[in-house]
Design an enzyme around this catalytic site. Structure first.
Site, PDB file in Angstrom:
ATOM      1  N   HIS A   1     -10.069   8.766  -9.262  1.00 31.71           N
ATOM      2  CA  HIS A   1      -9.161   8.730 -10.419  1.00 31.71           C
ATOM      3  C   HIS A   1      -7.970   7.817 -10.155  1.00 31.71           C
ATOM      4  O   HIS A   1      -7.683   7.444  -9.017  1.00 31.71           O
ATOM      5  CB  HIS A   1      -8.645  10.135 -10.737  1.00 31.71           C
ATOM      6  CG  HIS A   1      -7.788  10.690  -9.636  1.00 31.71           C
ATOM      7  ND1 HIS A   1      -8.307  11.149  -8.461  1.00 31.71           N
ATOM      8  CD2 HIS A   1      -6.443  10.808  -9.519  1.00 31.71           C
ATOM      9  CE1 HIS A   1      -7.326  11.538  -7.668  1.00 31.71           C
ATOM     10  NE2 HIS A   1      -6.175  11.338  -8.283  1.00 31.71           N
TER      11      HIS A   1
ATOM     12  N   ASP B   1      -3.914   8.250 -10.986  1.00 33.53           N
ATOM     13  CA  ASP B   1      -3.089   9.421 -11.297  1.00 33.53           C
ATOM     14  C   ASP B   1      -2.585   9.412 -12.738  1.00 33.53           C
ATOM     15  O   ASP B   1      -1.984   8.434 -13.190  1.00 33.53           O
ATOM     16  CB  ASP B   1      -1.878   9.480 -10.357  1.00 33.53           C
ATOM     17  CG  ASP B   1      -2.276   9.884  -8.943  1.00 33.53           C
ATOM     18  OD1 ASP B   1      -3.270  10.624  -8.787  1.00 33.53           O
ATOM     19  OD2 ASP B   1      -1.572   9.466  -8.001  1.00 33.53           O
TER      20      ASP B   1
ATOM     21  N   HIS C   1      -8.266   6.433  -6.387  1.00 34.18           N
ATOM     22  CA  HIS C   1      -8.365   7.093  -5.085  1.00 34.18           C
ATOM     23  C   HIS C   1      -9.149   8.383  -5.180  1.00 34.18           C
ATOM     24  O   HIS C   1      -9.407   8.903  -6.269  1.00 34.18           O
ATOM     25  CB  HIS C   1      -6.984   7.301  -4.459  1.00 34.18           C
ATOM     26  CG  HIS C   1      -6.024   8.070  -5.316  1.00 34.18           C
ATOM     27  ND1 HIS C   1      -5.312   7.494  -6.325  1.00 34.18           N
ATOM     28  CD2 HIS C   1      -5.665   9.377  -5.297  1.00 34.18           C
ATOM     29  CE1 HIS C   1      -4.546   8.397  -6.905  1.00 34.18           C
ATOM     30  NE2 HIS C   1      -4.744   9.561  -6.309  1.00 34.18           N
TER      31      HIS C   1
ATOM     32  N   ARG D   1       4.108  14.651  -1.756  1.00 32.93           N
ATOM     33  CA  ARG D   1       3.900  13.482  -2.616  1.00 32.93           C
ATOM     34  C   ARG D   1       5.074  13.281  -3.553  1.00 32.93           C
ATOM     35  O   ARG D   1       5.537  14.227  -4.177  1.00 32.93           O
ATOM     36  CB  ARG D   1       2.633  13.652  -3.449  1.00 32.93           C
ATOM     37  CG  ARG D   1       2.220  12.352  -4.101  1.00 32.93           C
ATOM     38  CD  ARG D   1       1.046  12.534  -5.020  1.00 32.93           C
ATOM     39  NE  ARG D   1       1.518  12.455  -6.395  1.00 32.93           N
ATOM     40  CZ  ARG D   1       0.707  12.530  -7.443  1.00 32.93           C
ATOM     41  NH1 ARG D   1      -0.580  12.714  -7.274  1.00 32.93           N
ATOM     42  NH2 ARG D   1       1.196  12.433  -8.652  1.00 32.93           N
TER      43      ARG D   1
HETATM   44 FE   LIG Z   1      -4.353  11.487  -7.214  1.00 34.57          FE
END
Ligand SMILES: [Fe+2]
Length: 294
Positions: free
Chosen positions: A105, A107, A263, A278
């Site tokens: 995908h 993000d 990713h 993150r």
């Molecule tokens: Fe992701």
């Protein structure tokens, strides 16, 4: 001519994308000239990996802000103490569950302004397993035939927040406790149009911009009509030659460009704890080759 760098060391890690960046300590925000070199490497390689960094949450946040305003992702719980950080944690006892990002995908591509990129920092890393794969959507686009590229250049596709909405959530989905994704939010079923081919705002290069989690169908077509070509593009984009693989260690920091990569977080570390932090840098509206934002 190959790019030269004075302040950082850049070692490409695969043919299509990815570079390890050395010679820099990120615990203090780098000086503007170093930031400019990191940006250049980011544009050249799309995914950067810095090793052996010691970053507190505050230092991580300060570093992220060097690359643009931070943004918060909808439907995902952020840390109480640091509302701009998502703790991506899988405990050792959380077996046979789905993890965050365990499918190819880009993000939050269903947002009108999808994130520019993320800075993911490894805090607790298992001895093996939990690698992250990346795919270059520049390479995927450039490998298509001229006829396919010309056709896709004029197309748009519908993206929705399927995993968070009412229509698309798998009934038996179990995810790690820490992620606390919000489910069954009708707002996530809202549809957003993006060009199928995105022109990168900084490099001017064209990248394929569809992904299997969020892209539902082409504009003005049914899902059934769209499926054969979307399936072809999803499979085409993840050929091994277009990918690189990041192996994590405590203190590794990866920074990726969400506009020209996909990713995949490999969920192969049941029985071992893994904790990542993150942060997400805000992006802009997508722009296609033939018109402005769809
Ligand atoms: Fe992701």
């Amino acid at each position: 001519m190959a790019t030269t760098y004075q302040r950082i060391k850049v070692a490409p890690m695969a043919g299509a994308l990815g570079a390890e960046i050395g010679g820099i300590d990120l615990s203090r925000p780098p000086e503007p000239a170093a930031i400019a070199e990191i940006r250049r490497a980011f544009h050249d390689h799309q995914v950067l990996m810095f090793r052996d960094q010691k970053l507190s949450p505050e230092q991580h946040l300060a570093l992220g802000r060097c690359f643009g305003p931070l943004t918060r992702s909808p439907y995902v719980k952020h840390m109480d103490a640091y509302p701009d950080i998502i703790a991506v944690l899988k405990e050792a006892d959380e077996n046979k569950i789905s993890t965050f990002g365990n499918a190819w995908h880009s993000d939050f591509s269903f947002l009108e302004e999808p994130p520019m990129g993320s800075l993911l920092y490894g805090r607790e890393i298992p001895s093996h397993g939990g690698d992250t794969l990346f795919a270059s959507m520049y390479a995927a686009y450039e490998a298509l035939s001229p006829g396919m590229r010309a056709m896709l250049d004029g197309m748009s596709a519908v993206h929705t927040g399927k995993p968070y909405g009412v229509q698309g959530v798998p009934k038996d989905l179990r995810v790690s406790r820490s992620i606390q994704m919000e489910r069954n939010n009708p707002a996530a079923d809202r549809e957003t149009l993006h060009p199928v081919v995105r022109v990168h705002p900084d490099t001017g290069r064209k990248a394929l911009f569809v992904n299997a989690i969020y892209t539902q169908r082409f504009e003005n077509m049914t899902a059934a009509e769209s499926k054969p070509l979307l399936d072809f593009l999803f499979a085409h984009a993840i050929q091994p030659e277009f990918t690189c693989r990041l192996r994590w260690a405590p203190g590794s920091l990866a920074m990726w460009d969400n506009r020209c990569t996909m990713h995949y977080a490999i969920n192969d570390y049941d029985g071992r704890r893994r904790l990542m932090h993150r942060i997400t840098v805000a992006g802009e509206r997508s722009v296609g080759p033939r018109r402005n934002a769809a």
